[in-house]
Design a protein around this motif. Structure first.
Motif, PDB file in Angstrom:
ATOM      1  N   TYR A  32       0.857  -1.191   0.000  1.00 52.62           N
ATOM      2  CA  TYR A  32       0.000   0.000   0.000  1.00 52.62           C
ATOM      3  C   TYR A  32       0.884   1.229   0.000  1.00 52.62           C
ATOM      4  O   TYR A  32       1.798   1.347   0.836  1.00 52.62           O
ATOM      5  N   PRO A  34       0.534   5.297  -0.214  1.00 50.76           N
ATOM      6  CA  PRO A  34      -0.210   6.557  -0.277  1.00 50.76           C
ATOM      7  C   PRO A  34       0.720   7.755  -0.437  1.00 50.76           C
ATOM      8  O   PRO A  34       1.912   7.691  -0.107  1.00 50.76           O
ATOM      9  N   TYR A  36       0.766  11.924   0.580  1.00 56.28           N
ATOM     10  CA  TYR A  36       0.124  12.923   1.410  1.00 56.28           C
ATOM     11  C   TYR A  36       0.657  14.316   1.079  1.00 56.28           C
ATOM     12  O   TYR A  36       1.830  14.488   0.726  1.00 56.28           O
ATOM     13  N   LEU A  46      -4.337  12.943   2.571  1.00 59.73           N
ATOM     14  CA  LEU A  46      -4.155  11.989   1.475  1.00 59.73           C
ATOM     15  C   LEU A  46      -4.606  12.609   0.150  1.00 59.73           C
ATOM     16  O   LEU A  46      -5.686  13.182   0.062  1.00 59.73           O
ATOM     17  N   ASP A  49      -3.603   7.271  -3.548  1.00 62.59           N
ATOM     18  CA  ASP A  49      -2.910   6.074  -3.068  1.00 62.59           C
ATOM     19  C   ASP A  49      -3.012   4.971  -4.121  1.00 62.59           C
ATOM     20  O   ASP A  49      -3.827   5.040  -5.045  1.00 62.59           O
ATOM     21  N   TYR A  99      -3.804  -0.453   7.711  1.00 65.58           N
ATOM     22  CA  TYR A  99      -2.833   0.421   7.057  1.00 65.58           C
ATOM     23  C   TYR A  99      -2.416   1.538   8.000  1.00 65.58           C
ATOM     24  O   TYR A  99      -2.004   2.591   7.564  1.00 65.58           O
TER      25      TYR A  99
ATOM     26  N   SER B  94      -8.871   5.929  11.115  1.00 62.55           N
ATOM     27  CA  SER B  94      -9.273   5.278   9.874  1.00 62.55           C
ATOM     28  C   SER B  94     -10.297   4.185  10.150  1.00 62.55           C
ATOM     29  O   SER B  94     -10.451   3.737  11.294  1.00 62.55           O
ATOM     30  N   GLY B  98      -8.465   1.366   5.575  1.00 65.52           N
ATOM     31  CA  GLY B  98      -8.585   2.472   4.637  1.00 65.52           C
ATOM     32  C   GLY B  98      -7.681   3.636   4.930  1.00 65.52           C
ATOM     33  O   GLY B  98      -6.758   3.558   5.724  1.00 65.52           O
ATOM     34  N   GLU B  99      -7.977   4.712   4.249  1.00 65.51           N
ATOM     35  CA  GLU B  99      -7.223   5.964   4.328  1.00 65.51           C
ATOM     36  C   GLU B  99      -7.082   6.460   5.756  1.00 65.51           C
ATOM     37  O   GLU B  99      -8.024   6.406   6.550  1.00 65.51           O
TER      38      GLU B  99
END
Lengths: 114, 111
Positions: A32, A34, A36, A46, A49, A99, B94, B98-99
């Motif tokens: 993963y 992302p 930012y 964010l 991603d 995450y 979160s 997820g984000e």
């Protein structure tokens, strides 16, 4: 543990130009990635991603590419605007059940000149 | 909906003291992570909590601790403060996978 290298540390472009920021990661288990954006006095936000089963993702003027073999990923901003000026961070994580544990790059200060 | 709320926003402490920082996640988010941001070390992961259980921990000394309450609100504590603990402490919440949504941080200055 995971290590993420980010380049360049500063980037200056003219309004309308494109900007590219590159990151490499060390842990092949990371899945993963992302990106930012952090503006002065604010927390990171964010902007896009990508997960390891995808090679490229776009969202309007922003795109991210991922090369799992080379273990690097890049952020592309087209048609830059002064409001794009900020610090940009890449990050990597092994998703698993969450995450929440991100390893961040050192950041890139992007300045867009009008 | 309301974002992640961190309190206090700014605080000044002296070496040897302890500090407690608070984080209220976005409603419905059960995962809360904490990060330390400094000019020299950048953004570093401290710990993550999910449903009151610590799920991950970063490489920080035992002086750094945290907890999460049944309403998902979280606190972190730093004991025996050192000058090097001066930093922006960021909380993020979160959904499970997820984000991360970050708060604006608590800026700690240790004198």
């Amino acid at each position: 543990g995971e290590n993420v290298e980010q380049h360049p540390s500063t980037l200056s472009v003219q309004e309308g130009d494109s900007a590219v920021i590159k990151c490499t990661y060390s842990d092949s288990a990371s899945n993963y990635f992302p990106w930012y954006k952090q503006e002065l006095g604010k927390g990171p936000q964010l902007i896009i991603d990508i997960r390891s089963n995808v090679g490229e993702k776009k969202d309007q003027r922003i795109a991210v590419t991922l090369n799992k073999t080379a273990k690097h990923f890049s952020l592309h901003i087209t048609e830059t605007q002064p409001e794009d000026s900020a610090v940009y961070f890449c990050a990597a994580a092994w998703g698993g059940t969450s995450y929440g544990k991100l390893t961040f790059g050192q950041g890139t200060i992007l300045t867009v000149h009008p | 909906k309301a974002g992640v709320t961190q309190t206090p926003r700014y605080l000044i402490k002296t070496r040897g003291q302890q500090v407690t920082l608070s984080c209220s996640p976005i409603s419905g988010h059960r995962s809360v992570s904490w990060y330390q941001q400094t000019p020299g070390q950048g953004l570093q992961f401290l710990f993550e909590y999910f449903s009151e259980t610590q799920r991950n921990k970063g490489n920080f000394p035992g002086r750094f601790s945290g907890r999460q309450f049944s309403n998902s609100r979280s606190e972190m504590n730093v004991s025996t403060l050192e000058l090097g603990d001066s930093a922006l402490y960021l909380c993020a919440s979160s959904l499970a996978t997820g984000e991360l949504f970050f708060g604006e941080g608590s800026r700690l200055t240790v004198l």
